[in-house]
Design an enzyme around this catalytic site. Structure first.
Site, short mmCIF file in Angstrom:
data_model
loop_
_atom_site.label_atom_id
_atom_site.label_comp_id
_atom_site.label_asym_id
_atom_site.label_seq_id
_atom_site.Cartn_x
_atom_site.Cartn_y
_atom_site.Cartn_z
N ARG A 128 10.97 18.33 0.92
CA ARG A 128 9.79 18.71 1.64
C ARG A 128 8.95 17.79 2.26
O ARG A 128 8.17 18.04 3.11
CB ARG A 128 8.80 19.79 0.67
CG ARG A 128 7.92 20.20 1.11
CD ARG A 128 7.05 21.44 0.62
NE ARG A 128 7.43 21.50 -0.78
CZ ARG A 128 6.94 20.90 -1.67
NH1 ARG A 128 5.62 19.98 -1.38
NH2 ARG A 128 7.06 21.10 -3.04
N ASP A 151 0.19 23.79 24.17
CA ASP A 151 1.37 24.50 23.74
C ASP A 151 2.24 24.20 24.92
O ASP A 151 2.16 25.01 26.01
CB ASP A 151 1.47 26.11 23.26
CG ASP A 151 2.72 26.40 23.00
OD1 ASP A 151 3.68 25.98 23.53
OD2 ASP A 151 2.99 27.28 22.36
N LYS A 208 13.21 26.61 21.81
CA LYS A 208 13.60 27.05 23.30
C LYS A 208 14.44 25.92 23.88
O LYS A 208 15.40 25.82 23.44
CB LYS A 208 12.14 27.40 23.89
CG LYS A 208 11.48 28.19 23.15
CD LYS A 208 11.75 29.61 22.99
CE LYS A 208 11.15 30.35 21.89
NZ LYS A 208 9.52 30.60 22.01
C1 LIG Z 1 8.65 30.96 21.07
C2 LIG Z 1 7.10 30.42 21.35
C3 LIG Z 1 6.34 30.00 20.34
C4 LIG Z 1 6.91 30.49 18.96
O1 LIG Z 1 7.82 29.65 18.46
P1 LIG Z 1 8.71 29.84 17.44
O2 LIG Z 1 10.08 28.89 17.33
O3 LIG Z 1 9.66 31.06 17.84
O4 LIG Z 1 8.05 30.12 16.11
C5 LIG Z 1 5.18 29.75 20.55
N1 LIG Z 1 4.65 29.37 21.67
C6 LIG Z 1 5.38 29.64 22.87
C7 LIG Z 1 5.18 29.47 24.08
C8 LIG Z 1 6.66 30.38 22.69
O5 LIG Z 1 7.34 30.63 23.85
#
Ligand SMILES: *Cc1c(COP(=O)(O)O)cnc(C)c1O
Length: 397
Positions: free
Chosen positions: A60, A185, A210
């Protein structure tokens, strides 16, 4: 290769963060599949405690495969440090819980990722953390939302599903003279297409699920920025526990090897598909930052190298028609997510916003004819032909 700041982008994607000659001589970074790291003797424990020895202790708290992936990501984002998490949401929630405390105020833009908005509006409230939601790209509203207790400004660029683009320089100018942390983000942009830290953003977050991992096979998230900001978040993660496992860390490293190559092709595939759709008589409107018709095209051109793989468009404003179109596709897969090798297509009104009432969807601008396509790495021709034949079938249905 660990110091790779001067190497080209593809070279960094392939080599950065990894030990050139590891102890096994394996060209790949090993998956160190263990939960704990043992000590040869008590002297080693003493050295660790006294800070005289750098080593791993417990899963962890970090492990070698994670560390290599983090260093590669830091090299690609050109950040001082990167901290990996078990998912993008884990990265977002752990960071915000660490940075905010009772009595603080947070500002977030209205078209942020739905679950991030849920967390800020519904759950942070329970800890007496106040949240203001401002309209994306309304810079005056952002400035007006600032209060004496504002600690964090959170936004995204590009956003989902309309691919709105934040002018990062304009944004950070609002906040830089104040003691407010700006978090972006940058999942939809990727570190290939955009570098928010260069514009004065304090922390960049990605859902590495992604584009970064890129193969629709793992979940992970990352926070990047100056070590003085990421170090305490890393410490907090050791408590909240949303750590990435060794196997996912390896798959992330493996995915990143082809990151530059994938992004080049995704950018160009999406551009061609967007241009094709814009000319198509059955398509009412296309949203893609690489098209001059996009309201933020100029800002996007200035601050991005490419525009990513998500293309949003409108067919006839009719759920039956939109679903007939999706059902007729033969290559593109129906499903959420983006940035992987397989093209994915969704109908936001039924897939992502199914719990919302028609009035709520209207307020959010989620029309019945809206389609979000995350272009993959299939041949451009095949993607276009699949869309065209499915539109014909929907017409006939
Ligand atoms: C998919 C996504 C998230 C969340 O990510 P996970 O890996 O699914 O927890 C956060 N912000 C954006 C812009 C996303 O496309």
């Amino acid at each position: 290769m660990t110091d790779n700041s001067r190497a080209g982008y593809s070279t960094r994607a392939v080599h950065a963060g990894e030990v050139r000659f590891n102890e096994y001589g394996s060209i790949t970074t090993p998956i160190v599949q263990t939960s704990t790291f043992i000590f040869k003797n008590v002297d080693e424990i003493r050295k660790l405690v006294d800070g005289d020895m750098e080593r791993f202790e417990y899963g962890r708290y970090g492990h070698p495969t994670q560390l290599a992936a983090e260093r590669k990501l830091a090299a690609l984002e050109e950040a001082e440090d990167a901290v990996l998490f078990s998912s993008g949401m884990s990265a977002i929630t752990t960071s915000l819980l660490f940075l905010l405390k009772a009595g603080d105020h947070l500002i977030i833009t209205d078209d942020a990722y739905k679950r991030t908005l849920d967390f800020c509006k519904t759950y942070l409230e329970r800890y007496d953390i106040e949240c203001s939601v401002v309209k994306m790209c309304d810079y005056e509203a952002m400035e007006q939302a600032i209060k004496p207790n504002t600690r964090v400004f959170f936004s995204e660029s590009p956003t989902n599903p309309y691919l709105n683009i934040m002018d990062l320089e304009r944004l950070t100018n609002i906040f830089k003279s104040r003691d407010i942390l700006v978090i972006s983000d940058s999942t939809f942009a990727t570190p290939y297409n955009q570098h928010p830290l260069k514009y004065g953003v304090d922390l960049v977050i990605h859902s590495a699920t992604k584009y970064l991992a890129g193969h629709n096979d793992i979940l992970s998230g990352v926070v990047l920025g100056a070590k003085k900001l990421t170090d305490p978040i890393r410490e907090f993660l050791k408590i909240t526990g949303g750590v990435i496992d060794p196997n996912s860390s390896y798959l992330l490293i493996r995915g990143l090897k082809t990151f530059a190559l994938r992004m080049e092709k995704l950018n160009s595939n999406a551009q061609v598909v967007a241009e094709h759709l814009e000319r198509h008589p059955r398509i009412k409107r296309v949203y893609y930052p690489g098209l001059p018709s996009h309201p933020h095209h100029e800002v996007a051109k200035r601050q991005m190298r490419g525009f990513g793989s998500v293309v949003t468009f409108e067919v006839k404003d009719d759920t039956e028609y939109a679903l007939a179109f999706l059902s007729s596709l033969e290559i593109l897969n129906i499903g959420p997510s983006l940035g992987g090798v397989e093209s994915l297509i969704t109908h936001p009104a039924t897939i992502s916003y199914y719990m919302h009432t028609p009035e709520e969807k209207l307020a959010l601008g989620i029309k019945d004819g809206l389609i979000r396509l995350a272009v993959g790495l299939e041949d451009t021709e095949d993607i276009i032909n699949d869309i065209d034949q499915a539109l014909k079938k929907a017409d006939a249905a």
